[in-house]
Motif scaffolding. Sequence first.
Motif, PDB file in Angstrom:
ATOM      1  N   GLN A   1      10.018  28.716  21.455  1.00 51.92           N
ATOM      2  CA  GLN A   1       9.626  27.733  22.531  1.00 51.92           C
ATOM      3  C   GLN A   1       8.480  27.041  22.131  1.00 51.92           C
ATOM      4  O   GLN A   1       7.579  27.130  21.486  1.00 51.92           O
ATOM      5  N   ILE A   2       8.491  25.893  22.853  1.00 56.14           N
ATOM      6  CA  ILE A   2       7.456  24.843  22.725  1.00 56.14           C
ATOM      7  C   ILE A   2       6.952  24.626  24.518  1.00 56.14           C
ATOM      8  O   ILE A   2       7.499  24.920  25.270  1.00 56.14           O
ATOM      9  N   ALA A   3       5.662  23.898  24.542  1.00 53.38           N
ATOM     10  CA  ALA A   3       5.168  23.813  25.549  1.00 53.38           C
ATOM     11  C   ALA A   3       5.002  22.373  26.150  1.00 53.38           C
ATOM     12  O   ALA A   3       4.967  21.188  24.998  1.00 53.38           O
ATOM     13  N   PRO A   4       5.274  22.002  27.254  1.00 52.98           N
ATOM     14  CA  PRO A   4       5.177  20.520  27.548  1.00 52.98           C
ATOM     15  C   PRO A   4       3.912  19.916  27.012  1.00 52.98           C
ATOM     16  O   PRO A   4       2.396  20.709  27.007  1.00 52.98           O
ATOM     17  N   GLY A   5       4.071  18.632  26.452  1.00 51.27           N
ATOM     18  CA  GLY A   5       2.938  18.029  25.992  1.00 51.27           C
ATOM     19  C   GLY A   5       2.537  18.255  24.396  1.00 51.27           C
ATOM     20  O   GLY A   5       1.874  17.710  23.785  1.00 51.27           O
ATOM     21  N   ASP A   6       3.661  19.013  23.910  1.00 53.67           N
ATOM     22  CA  ASP A   6       3.585  19.212  22.418  1.00 53.67           C
ATOM     23  C   ASP A   6       3.992  17.954  21.621  1.00 53.67           C
ATOM     24  O   ASP A   6       5.128  17.342  21.984  1.00 53.67           O
ATOM     25  N   HIS A   7       3.287  17.959  20.553  1.00 56.99           N
ATOM     26  CA  HIS A   7       3.722  16.738  19.577  1.00 56.99           C
ATOM     27  C   HIS A   7       3.733  17.353  18.332  1.00 56.99           C
ATOM     28  O   HIS A   7       2.843  18.058  17.671  1.00 56.99           O
ATOM     29  N   ILE A   8       4.811  17.575  17.632  1.00 63.95           N
ATOM     30  CA  ILE A   8       5.333  18.343  16.614  1.00 63.95           C
ATOM     31  C   ILE A   8       5.939  17.504  15.570  1.00 63.95           C
ATOM     32  O   ILE A   8       6.864  16.589  15.684  1.00 63.95           O
ATOM     33  N   CYS A   9       5.519  17.858  14.253  1.00 62.62           N
ATOM     34  CA  CYS A   9       6.064  17.271  13.324  1.00 62.62           C
ATOM     35  C   CYS A   9       6.986  18.284  12.533  1.00 62.62           C
ATOM     36  O   CYS A   9       6.623  19.611  12.397  1.00 62.62           O
ATOM     37  N   ALA A  10       8.217  18.083  12.002  1.00 67.25           N
ATOM     38  CA  ALA A  10       9.266  18.894  11.433  1.00 67.25           C
ATOM     39  C   ALA A  10       9.329  18.322  10.320  1.00 67.25           C
ATOM     40  O   ALA A  10       9.831  17.214   9.793  1.00 67.25           O
ATOM     41  N   PHE A  11       9.228  19.174   9.200  1.00 67.91           N
ATOM     42  CA  PHE A  11       9.584  18.808   7.675  1.00 67.91           C
ATOM     43  C   PHE A  11      10.790  19.754   7.484  1.00 67.91           C
ATOM     44  O   PHE A  11      10.797  20.857   7.446  1.00 67.91           O
ATOM     45  N   TYR A  12      11.488  18.820   6.480  1.00 66.00           N
ATOM     46  CA  TYR A  12      12.882  19.405   6.076  1.00 66.00           C
ATOM     47  C   TYR A  12      13.014  18.767   4.829  1.00 66.00           C
ATOM     48  O   TYR A  12      12.977  17.665   4.489  1.00 66.00           O
TER      49      TYR A  12
ATOM     50  N   GLY B   1       8.826   6.745  30.770  1.00 62.05           N
ATOM     51  CA  GLY B   1       8.083   6.621  32.149  1.00 62.05           C
ATOM     52  C   GLY B   1       9.121   6.201  33.027  1.00 62.05           C
ATOM     53  O   GLY B   1       9.184   6.467  34.079  1.00 62.05           O
ATOM     54  N   GLY B   2      10.015   5.254  32.521  1.00 63.20           N
ATOM     55  CA  GLY B   2      11.102   4.702  33.398  1.00 63.20           C
ATOM     56  C   GLY B   2      12.079   5.698  34.075  1.00 63.20           C
ATOM     57  O   GLY B   2      12.359   5.805  34.886  1.00 63.20           O
ATOM     58  N   ALA B   3      12.428   6.677  32.914  1.00 62.81           N
ATOM     59  CA  ALA B   3      13.537   7.660  33.356  1.00 62.81           C
ATOM     60  C   ALA B   3      12.629   8.687  34.364  1.00 62.81           C
ATOM     61  O   ALA B   3      13.554   9.045  35.160  1.00 62.81           O
ATOM     62  N   LEU B   4      11.488   9.026  34.005  1.00 62.59           N
ATOM     63  CA  LEU B   4      10.829  10.066  34.845  1.00 62.59           C
ATOM     64  C   LEU B   4      10.408   9.531  36.388  1.00 62.59           C
ATOM     65  O   LEU B   4      10.069  10.278  37.094  1.00 62.59           O
ATOM     66  N   THR B   5      10.455   8.240  36.462  1.00 55.41           N
ATOM     67  CA  THR B   5      10.384   7.834  37.878  1.00 55.41           C
ATOM     68  C   THR B   5      11.676   7.914  38.606  1.00 55.41           C
ATOM     69  O   THR B   5      11.783   7.629  39.722  1.00 55.41           O
ATOM     70  N   GLY B   6      12.818   8.263  38.140  1.00 53.15           N
ATOM     71  CA  GLY B   6      13.959   8.283  38.611  1.00 53.15           C
ATOM     72  C   GLY B   6      14.536   9.796  38.703  1.00 53.15           C
ATOM     73  O   GLY B   6      13.781  10.520  39.347  1.00 53.15           O
ATOM     74  N   GLU B   7      15.745  10.118  38.298  1.00 55.12           N
ATOM     75  CA  GLU B   7      16.008  11.366  38.450  1.00 55.12           C
ATOM     76  C   GLU B   7      15.810  12.518  37.426  1.00 55.12           C
ATOM     77  O   GLU B   7      16.099  13.473  37.762  1.00 55.12           O
ATOM     78  N   PHE B   8      15.097  12.023  36.392  1.00 60.27           N
ATOM     79  CA  PHE B   8      14.925  12.970  35.607  1.00 60.27           C
ATOM     80  C   PHE B   8      13.309  13.599  35.668  1.00 60.27           C
ATOM     81  O   PHE B   8      12.496  12.740  36.209  1.00 60.27           O
ATOM     82  N   SER B   9      12.970  14.925  35.587  1.00 62.96           N
ATOM     83  CA  SER B   9      11.584  15.322  35.610  1.00 62.96           C
ATOM     84  C   SER B   9      10.939  15.778  34.228  1.00 62.96           C
ATOM     85  O   SER B   9       9.966  16.050  34.327  1.00 62.96           O
TER      86      SER B   9
ATOM     87  N   ARG C   1       0.236  11.634  29.327  1.00 61.58           N
ATOM     88  CA  ARG C   1       0.742  10.841  30.491  1.00 61.58           C
ATOM     89  C   ARG C   1       1.880  11.172  31.223  1.00 61.58           C
ATOM     90  O   ARG C   1       2.019  10.805  32.660  1.00 61.58           O
ATOM     91  N   TYR C   2       2.656  11.876  30.527  1.00 68.46           N
ATOM     92  CA  TYR C   2       4.294  12.297  31.360  1.00 68.46           C
ATOM     93  C   TYR C   2       4.424  13.788  30.831  1.00 68.46           C
ATOM     94  O   TYR C   2       3.803  14.371  29.857  1.00 68.46           O
ATOM     95  N   PRO C   3       5.442  14.365  31.544  1.00 65.44           N
ATOM     96  CA  PRO C   3       6.053  15.737  31.468  1.00 65.44           C
ATOM     97  C   PRO C   3       6.970  15.583  30.262  1.00 65.44           C
ATOM     98  O   PRO C   3       8.098  15.227  30.430  1.00 65.44           O
ATOM     99  N   GLN C   4       6.542  15.765  28.968  1.00 60.59           N
ATOM    100  CA  GLN C   4       7.343  15.481  27.821  1.00 60.59           C
ATOM    101  C   GLN C   4       7.007  16.179  26.463  1.00 60.59           C
ATOM    102  O   GLN C   4       5.746  16.729  26.412  1.00 60.59           O
ATOM    103  N   VAL C   5       7.759  16.204  25.581  1.00 59.94           N
ATOM    104  CA  VAL C   5       7.568  16.670  24.204  1.00 59.94           C
ATOM    105  C   VAL C   5       8.152  15.654  23.387  1.00 59.94           C
ATOM    106  O   VAL C   5       8.952  14.993  23.585  1.00 59.94           O
ATOM    107  N   ILE C   6       7.497  15.444  22.201  1.00 60.32           N
ATOM    108  CA  ILE C   6       8.026  14.608  21.129  1.00 60.32           C
ATOM    109  C   ILE C   6       7.925  15.280  19.735  1.00 60.32           C
ATOM    110  O   ILE C   6       7.003  15.836  19.233  1.00 60.32           O
ATOM    111  N   LEU C   7       9.016  15.113  19.081  1.00 65.45           N
ATOM    112  CA  LEU C   7       9.355  15.705  17.801  1.00 65.45           C
ATOM    113  C   LEU C   7       9.315  14.605  16.514  1.00 65.45           C
ATOM    114  O   LEU C   7      10.196  13.625  17.139  1.00 65.45           O
ATOM    115  N   CYS C   8       8.530  14.499  15.689  1.00 69.58           N
ATOM    116  CA  CYS C   8       8.949  13.734  14.589  1.00 69.58           C
ATOM    117  C   CYS C   8       9.693  13.993  13.234  1.00 69.58           C
ATOM    118  O   CYS C   8       8.968  15.360  12.906  1.00 69.58           O
ATOM    119  N   LEU C   9      10.435  13.600  12.742  1.00 68.15           N
ATOM    120  CA  LEU C   9      11.161  14.123  11.863  1.00 68.15           C
ATOM    121  C   LEU C   9      10.891  13.572  10.462  1.00 68.15           C
ATOM    122  O   LEU C   9      10.853  12.661  10.161  1.00 68.15           O
TER     123      LEU C   9
END
Length: 203
Positions: A14-25, A109-117, A151-159
């Motif tokens: 599990q991860i938390a809202p606001g997480d910025h994660i780098c994945a190494f593979y 930001g555009g998506a979260l002003t619409g139907e997505f939370s 700024r938004y309810p989100q997570v970001i994963l960098c590969l």
Amino acid sequence: MMPSSVALGVPGVQIAPGDHICAFYPSLADRDEILIPYLREGLKAGDKCVCVVDASDPEAVLASLGTEVDLGPYLGRHQLEVQRSDETYLQGGAFSTDAMLEFWNQSVGGALTGEFSFARAVGEMTWALRQMPGVEELVGYESRLNRFLPRYPQVILCLYELDQFSGEVLVDVLKTHPKVLLGGMVLDNPYYLEPDEFLATRS
């Protein structure tokens, strides 16, 4: 209402809202073992999913995802977007930190002003290995993403494919991500530096 935790897609993680994660593979196949479940969990949860790939075409990602999920409804309501690095990170033939942050601001930001939370974004970072203007901004961009996350309810994963990047770049990548996904575990990163501190070392 924002979830208190988010399923990464790796079993039991599990991860938390606001997480910025780098994945190494180590390989492209390993990338897909992270990327496809991450997107699948997001679609199942009703998240806006924005994916940018570099080492393969969006069609390949959609084909892999489509073996387990009927993508038609998700694509129809624009819940899922899969784009190429040439259309995003390197649009116009160069990388710009400001332009890419604005891309995420519009997409998320555009998506979260619409139907997505909630939104989950993922970017494959091998575009930064190309001989193109601006790619040297990679780690400064990664650091500035940490200011964008709240700024938004989100997570970001960098590969990051390990064999493609130099040790020097990977050390800086570590300094710009609060969390690391390695070997199926998400770890708090003791090497992380806050943006003000990291960017001060590079000015």
